[in-house]
Design a protein around this motif. Structure first.
Motif, mmCIF file in Angstrom:
data_model
loop_
_atom_site.group_PDB
_atom_site.id
_atom_site.type_symbol
_atom_site.label_atom_id
_atom_site.label_comp_id
_atom_site.label_asym_id
_atom_site.label_seq_id
_atom_site.Cartn_x
_atom_site.Cartn_y
_atom_site.Cartn_z
ATOM 1 N N ALA A 192 -97.289 17.394 53.986
ATOM 2 C CA ALA A 192 -96.368 16.966 52.935
ATOM 3 C C ALA A 192 -95.362 17.637 52.738
ATOM 4 N N VAL A 193 -94.409 16.889 52.495
ATOM 5 C CA VAL A 193 -92.866 17.289 52.366
ATOM 6 C C VAL A 193 -92.274 16.732 51.031
ATOM 7 N N MET A 194 -91.500 17.928 50.335
ATOM 8 C CA MET A 194 -91.037 17.518 49.110
ATOM 9 C C MET A 194 -89.608 18.112 49.164
ATOM 10 N N ASN A 195 -88.639 17.205 48.405
ATOM 11 C CA ASN A 195 -87.233 17.852 48.456
ATOM 12 C C ASN A 195 -87.204 18.684 47.316
ATOM 13 N N ALA A 196 -87.505 19.773 47.599
ATOM 14 C CA ALA A 196 -87.359 21.113 46.733
ATOM 15 C C ALA A 196 -87.137 22.394 47.459
ATOM 16 N N THR A 197 -86.817 23.406 46.891
ATOM 17 C CA THR A 197 -87.053 24.683 47.117
ATOM 18 C C THR A 197 -88.061 25.386 46.358
ATOM 19 N N LYS A 198 -88.420 26.648 47.201
ATOM 20 C CA LYS A 198 -89.609 27.548 46.649
ATOM 21 C C LYS A 198 -88.982 27.892 45.025
ATOM 22 N N GLU A 199 -87.824 28.309 45.173
ATOM 23 C CA GLU A 199 -87.287 28.858 43.849
ATOM 24 C C GLU A 199 -87.194 27.611 42.669
ATOM 25 N N GLU A 200 -86.754 26.810 43.002
ATOM 26 C CA GLU A 200 -87.142 25.510 42.199
ATOM 27 C C GLU A 200 -88.289 25.403 41.477
ATOM 28 N N GLU A 252 -89.266 24.296 55.621
ATOM 29 C CA GLU A 252 -89.734 25.912 55.019
ATOM 30 C C GLU A 252 -91.128 25.355 54.211
ATOM 31 N N THR A 253 -92.242 26.200 54.248
ATOM 32 C CA THR A 253 -93.316 26.134 53.242
ATOM 33 C C THR A 253 -92.849 26.589 52.067
ATOM 34 N N ILE A 254 -92.964 25.705 51.169
ATOM 35 C CA ILE A 254 -92.792 25.949 49.434
ATOM 36 C C ILE A 254 -93.873 26.095 48.697
ATOM 37 N N GLY A 255 -94.928 25.782 49.120
ATOM 38 C CA GLY A 255 -96.102 25.482 48.240
ATOM 39 C C GLY A 255 -97.296 25.026 49.040
ATOM 40 N N GLU A 256 -98.293 24.942 48.256
ATOM 41 C CA GLU A 256 -99.769 24.371 48.560
ATOM 42 C C GLU A 256 -100.288 23.472 47.701
ATOM 43 N N ILE A 257 -100.660 22.346 48.036
ATOM 44 C CA ILE A 257 -101.371 21.440 47.201
ATOM 45 C C ILE A 257 -102.904 22.130 46.661
ATOM 46 N N LYS A 258 -103.300 22.245 45.595
ATOM 47 C CA LYS A 258 -104.433 23.060 45.084
ATOM 48 C C LYS A 258 -105.275 21.808 44.346
ATOM 49 N N ASP A 259 -104.709 21.010 43.947
ATOM 50 C CA ASP A 259 -105.680 20.071 42.901
ATOM 51 C C ASP A 259 -104.790 18.741 42.796
#
Length: 131
Positions: free
Chosen positions: A108-116, A55-62
């Motif tokens: 890029a993969v991260m062990n988190a949810t969008k809510e977290e 699931e896409t949870i975010g985007e690296i901006k900086d």
């Protein structure tokens, strides 16, 4: 008088040479080579971050640099078309960056949810960090 000045000058020159021979020299690398395993920042900016469930949870901006080292990623979470974005900083060790050779793309993969991520402390582009 002239011989005294010449003697003092010679003594100071010899003392400087002796000091130069015993002084420790430090060298720092000015130029280094980019390694095949390195990542350039432009490969990361706007890179989608997914979780283990794809699931896409975010985007690296900086990227955040502190003391010459990567200190974190600023991620955009939520929002739509750049409106209402919530920015958070995450540790570089929390995001696994991989280059897929066959597909010629970065992931890029991260062990988190969008809510977290939405509940994480907010980073604001203001003050010295204002865009």
């Amino acid at each position: 008088m002239r011989s005294i000045l010449i003697g003092l000058t010679a003594a100071s020159l010899l003392g400087g040479i002796a000091y130069a021979q015993t002084a420790e020299t430090t060298t720092t690398e000015t130029f280094v080579a980019v390694q095949p395993t390195d990542v350039l920042s432009y490969n990361l900016i706007d890179l989608d971050v997914t979780n283990d469930a794809s699931e896409t949870i975010g985007e690296i901006k900086d990227v955040v640099i502190a003391d010459g080292k990567l200190n974190g990623f600023i991620m955009s979470v939520g929002g739509f078309l750049g409106m209402g974005d919530h920015y958070v900083m995450v540790s570089p060790s929390a995001v696994k960056i991989t280059y897929l050779e066959n597909e010629k793309k970065w992931t890029a993969v991260m062990n988190a949810t969008k809510e977290e991520l939405e509940k994480a402390p907010e980073f604001k582009y203001e003050g010295r960090f204002e865009r």
